[in-house]
Write an enzyme that holds these catalytic residues in place. Structure first.
Site, PDB file in Angstrom:
ATOM      1  N   LYS A 280      -7.423   0.956  -8.822  1.00 54.43           N
ATOM      2  CA  LYS A 280      -7.415  -0.433  -9.278  1.00 54.43           C
ATOM      3  C   LYS A 280      -8.531  -1.098  -8.489  1.00 54.43           C
ATOM      4  CE  LYS A 280      -4.439  -4.585  -9.168  1.00 54.43           C
ATOM      5  NZ  LYS A 280      -3.051  -5.079  -9.016  1.00 54.43           N
ATOM      6  N   GLU A 284      -7.286  -8.467  -9.347  1.00 57.23           N
ATOM      7  CA  GLU A 284      -6.287  -9.189  -8.557  1.00 57.23           C
ATOM      8  C   GLU A 284      -6.604  -9.135  -7.059  1.00 57.23           C
ATOM      9  OE1 GLU A 284      -2.414  -7.719  -9.975  1.00 57.23           O
ATOM     10  OE2 GLU A 284      -2.480  -9.286 -11.496  1.00 57.23           O
ATOM     11  N   ASP A 357      -0.429  -8.211 -19.947  1.00 55.64           N
ATOM     12  CA  ASP A 357       0.280  -7.533 -18.865  1.00 55.64           C
ATOM     13  C   ASP A 357       1.712  -7.154 -19.211  1.00 55.64           C
ATOM     14  OD1 ASP A 357       0.903  -6.451 -16.477  1.00 55.64           O
ATOM     15  OD2 ASP A 357       0.865  -8.289 -15.313  1.00 55.64           O
ATOM     16  N   GLU A 379      -1.531   3.068 -20.351  1.00 59.52           N
ATOM     17  CA  GLU A 379      -0.609   2.840 -19.237  1.00 59.52           C
ATOM     18  C   GLU A 379       0.540   1.994 -19.769  1.00 59.52           C
ATOM     19  OE1 GLU A 379      -2.294   1.315 -15.494  1.00 59.52           O
ATOM     20  OE2 GLU A 379      -0.490   0.117 -15.202  1.00 59.52           O
ATOM     21  N   GLU A 385       9.496  -5.090 -15.426  1.00 59.52           N
ATOM     22  CA  GLU A 385       9.036  -6.281 -14.708  1.00 59.52           C
ATOM     23  C   GLU A 385       9.250  -7.561 -15.521  1.00 59.52           C
ATOM     24  OE1 GLU A 385       4.910  -5.987 -13.625  1.00 59.52           O
ATOM     25  OE2 GLU A 385       4.821  -8.034 -12.875  1.00 59.52           O
ATOM     26  N   HIS A 507       4.263 -14.565 -21.101  1.00 65.77           N
ATOM     27  CA  HIS A 507       4.042 -15.035 -19.742  1.00 65.77           C
ATOM     28  C   HIS A 507       4.765 -16.357 -19.449  1.00 65.77           C
ATOM     29  CE1 HIS A 507       1.889 -15.109 -15.934  1.00 65.77           C
ATOM     30  NE2 HIS A 507       1.250 -14.008 -16.261  1.00 65.77           N
TER      31      HIS A 507
HETATM   32  C1  GCV Z   1       0.600  -3.494  -8.999  1.00 67.24           C
HETATM   33  C2  GCV Z   1       0.885  -7.278 -12.633  1.00 67.24           C
HETATM   34  C3  GCV Z   1       2.003  -7.128 -11.647  1.00 67.24           C
HETATM   35  C4  GCV Z   1       1.476  -6.659 -10.301  1.00 67.24           C
HETATM   36  C5  GCV Z   1       0.744  -5.337 -10.522  1.00 67.24           C
HETATM   37  C6  GCV Z   1      -0.392  -5.591 -11.504  1.00 67.24           C
HETATM   38  C7  GCV Z   1      -1.138  -4.323 -11.821  1.00 67.24           C
HETATM   39  O1  GCV Z   1       0.054  -8.320 -12.263  1.00 67.24           O
HETATM   40  O2  GCV Z   1       2.701  -8.313 -11.525  1.00 67.24           O
HETATM   41  O3  GCV Z   1       2.564  -6.494  -9.440  1.00 67.24           O
HETATM   42  O4  GCV Z   1       0.249  -4.821  -9.311  1.00 67.24           O
HETATM   43  O5  GCV Z   1       0.152  -6.086 -12.708  1.00 67.24           O
HETATM   44  O6  GCV Z   1      -0.808  -3.709 -12.814  1.00 67.24           O
HETATM   45  O7  GCV Z   1      -2.030  -3.955 -11.088  1.00 67.24           O
END
Ligand code: GCV
Length: 690
Positions: A280, A284, A357, A379, A385, A507
């Site tokens: 990654k 973020e 997401d 993915e 979540e 969201h």
């Molecule tokens: C692992 C979303 C989730 C994050 C996650 C991110 C990602 O933003 O809330 O927790 O981070 O996706 O897939 O990298």
């Protein structure tokens, strides 16, 4: 009748055994003749599985008809073209009342999958073809994807990002410390064909590559290897600087290249079958090649070159967005399309199913099919979540199939077909495991892990077929009960979407913990694209994100191929389920079924709540027909689910009402104030406890 009543009681509800819970009593005999060498660890797994299934088990030295009744043949000549993991399975009538079984494979792994298929079919009561001669119709299976892999978002300190089933199954206190019953995990994965696992979080700690940690990772790899499962690591792009003490992590810097090369060699010296890296980067807040003015391709290829001599791969994530970039749903396409064709042949771009997401419903990511000269993989997210954590019954295979089978109109391919026919093929999902005894925090959540594996092996299986297999192996074989449970499972994702984010909303969930409704959130100084209002855009003039080509829309529709583009661009043609994803519509806008946006939202939110009430009633009718432990667990969870469904409906509709000024047609259980307070009082961490 009596037998029917006794059956459920015979079932042991060991949900910690996953889909090995509902085991039949041992019966029959198995004299195994196997071409595999005794030293082969996979051979030992095969023997253990067969010995656990048959009441009498022996190994025999000769493959003679008189003695051996179960044959494992390794086909060195590759006559059947079974490939590295395929198998052929058939029975043969060798005497009256005697059927001998044969599994042909080119590798121990293929034989292992053949054995698991045999056991599954036996448990399900499915017919294994009995041939008159070996040219008949045997079962021949080869996995659709080479890499069928779980992503664990587990951190070295033992926490799990977005984990709802306790702590990490791999780490504790900064070290590797895996569950003592890790063989159950390995066995479960192998039984559905999962052959890879990334054990650490994509928000990767550079420490994962420290020599001490790698020693630990080796112990994991050793335990999983007999089950044909390779270990992979998620790595932090700034590891050369953060861990190695270099001045930079620039992927074109010679010292950086050397550092990665040495690190990779060190890993392979410990773990000869190491799978590769998941990255990654520039996402973020994580570091990446763009910090040094380089591209994703520069970064990915540098790692790929280090892995290549060992046969390793790089899974490079396309989950990228930034607050300056305009519509978040468009950004991955912007960043990655110019790089199409620039990635090495052991790099594969890992793309979330939707462009934002893992929301309850999204259109597919427009990168699928559009990247024509780049290897891509999907993915998915098993951990729920955004779908009620491990508290809501939400069978995800229906959602995944909707995504996988969607036509992209790129070369006539469905989404999933665009990820096949590449040198490297892969399919991944974020795991939902943890230290809770039952692994997933909810027996019904185990079905999603099972379904992912089955779909990775064979994307053509139907969601219902898979649900049925899982129920029969986990809960009961009583046909009527199986059908009833499958009916609930098949409707469950739509119910969740209805009471959370219907007709394309997305969201709307709580800040940071992503739990519960919070469309009203306003966090001072927060990034706009992390706030629900960025997505729902509810105002006096209507609701929804205008991603059309008209009226200052973001024109995200242009990233889709015709005729999808035109279909999504027109609110009357756009599938109702996605309409507020692509359009901002007045509250009193009429759809062609004669209902307004407001009425449709009311229908969906109420409908979702009613669906859960119906699940409760149906489930209550199964008392005595399913193991008590499971009956009680699901009953309790459905109470939570109903309460939260009402909370979602009440919170969202009362909030939207402040803009629409239109009447509700239900009596809310919670006032707005109570909806907001509920979020504050019930702590997410509390819910994570083991
Ligand atoms: C692992 C979303 C989730 C994050 C996650 C991110 C990602 O933003 O809330 O927790 O981070 O996706 O897939 O990298």
């Amino acid at each position: 009748m009596l037998i029917g009543m006794l059956l459920p009681m015979l079932v042991t509800a060991q949900t910690d055994q996953l889909w090995f819970a509902n085991q039949p009593k041992k019966s029959g005999w198995c004299n195994l003749y196997s071409d595999l060498s005794k030293k082969d660890l996979t051979e030992q797994v095969i023997e253990k599985e067969l010995a656990g299934f048959f009441s009498a088990f022996n190994k025999v030295k000769v493959s003679s008809d008189k003695v051996a009744n179960f044959h494992i043949i390794i086909d060195d000549q590759k006559k059947d073209n079974l490939g590295a993991e395929g198998y052929k399975l058939y029975g043969k009538l060798t005497a009256p009342e005697r059927i001998d079984y044969t599994i042909v494979a080119e590798t121990p792994a293929g034989a292992l999958y053949g054995v698991y298929a045999f056991l599954r079919m036996k448990k399900l009561g499915a017919e294994i073809p009995v041939l008159q001669d070996s040219n008949g119709q045997a079962i021949v299976e080869r996995p659709a994807f080479q890499v069928r892999i779980l992503n664990h978002w587990d951190n070295p300190d033992g926490s799990v990002e977005r984990g709802y089933a306790g702590r990490s199954i791999w780490f504790a206190d900064g070290k590797i410390n895996f569950r003592s019953d890790i063989e159950t995990y390995a066995r479960a994965n192998a039984s559905v064909g999962i052959n890879g696992t990334v054990i650490d979080n994509v928000n990767a700690d550079p420490k994962i590559l420290s020599p001490e940690m790698l020693q630990g990772v080796k112990t994991v790899a050793d335990r999983l290897r007999p089950y044909n499962i390779k270990v992979y690591l998620a790595v932090n792009f700034s590891s050369p600087a953060a861990l190695g003490g270099l001045k930079t992590s620039d992927p074109l810097d010679k010292d950086v290249i050397d550092w990665w090369q040495k690190k990779v060699d060190e890993i392979y010296a410990l773990i000869p079958n190491f799978g590769g890296f998941l990255v990654k980067a520039n996402s973020e807040g994580l570091p990446g090649p763009m910090d040094f003015g380089r591209t994703h391709a520069d970064g990915a290829n540098m790692l790929a070159k280090a892995l290549k001599p060992h046969g390793g791969i790089v899974m490079w994530r396309a989950f990228v967005y930034n607050p300056q970039g305009g519509d978040r749903a468009k950004q991955a396409y912007y960043e990655f399309m110019p790089l199409d064709g620039k990635f090495d042949d052991n790099v594969i771009i890992q793309i979330k199913n939707g462009p934002v997401d893992f929301q309850p419903r999204e259109p597919f990511s427009p990168l699928f099919g559009a990247m024509k000269k780049t290897q891509t993989m999907a993915e998915l997210q098993i951990t729920q979540e955004y779908l009620g954590y491990s508290d809501h019954l939400c069978y995800l295979a229906t959602m995944w199939k909707e995504f996988m089978d969607y036509p992209t109109f790129h070369d006539g391919k469905s989404v999933i077909e665009t990820t096949l026919n590449q040198k490297v093929t892969a399919f991944s999902a974020v795991a939902n495991t943890g230290t809770m005894k039952n692994w997933c925090g909810y027996v019904m959540a185990q079905a999603n892990w099972y379904a992912f594996g089955r779909l990775a092996w064979n994307p053509n299986l139907s969601a219902r077929e898979i649900a049925k297999e899982w129920v029969m192996q986990t809960i009961t074989k009583d046909e009527q009960t199986v059908n009833t449970i499958c009916d609930i499972m098949m409707q469950s994702r739509e119910a969740v979407t209805n009471y959370m984010t219907p007709i394309g909303l997305h969201h709307l969930m709580g800040w940071s913990d992503h739990w519960g409704p919070e469309p009203w959130t306003s966090i001072p100084g927060a990034r706009e694209d992390w706030l629900p209002r960025y997505y729902h855009k509810a105002a006096a003039d209507g609701i929804g994100f205008n991603r059309s080509s008209k009226n200052d829309g973001s024109n995200a529709v242009e990233q889709y191929q015709e005729p999808l583009r035109s279909m999504y661009d027109d609110p009357q043609l756009c599938p109702r389920e996605l309409v507020l994803w692509f359009h901002h519509l007045p509250w009193n806008y009429y759809f062609n079924d004669g209902k307004t946006v407001w009425e449709t939202l009311l229908d969906r939110y109420n409908g979702g709540v009613q669906q859960v009430e119906q699940f409760q009633k149906t489930w209550a009718s199964l008392k005595g027909k399913v193991p008590e432990l499971i009956f009680t667990e699901v009953t309790k969870k459905l109470e939570v689910q109903l309460d939260e469904a009402q909370w979602w409906r009440d919170g969202c509709m009362q909030y939207f009402q402040t803009f629409s000024d239109m009447p509700l047609n239900f009596t809310p259980k919670y006032t707005m104030e109570q909806c907001k307070a509920k979020l504050r009082t019930k702590s997410y961490l509390e819910r994570q406890k083991d």
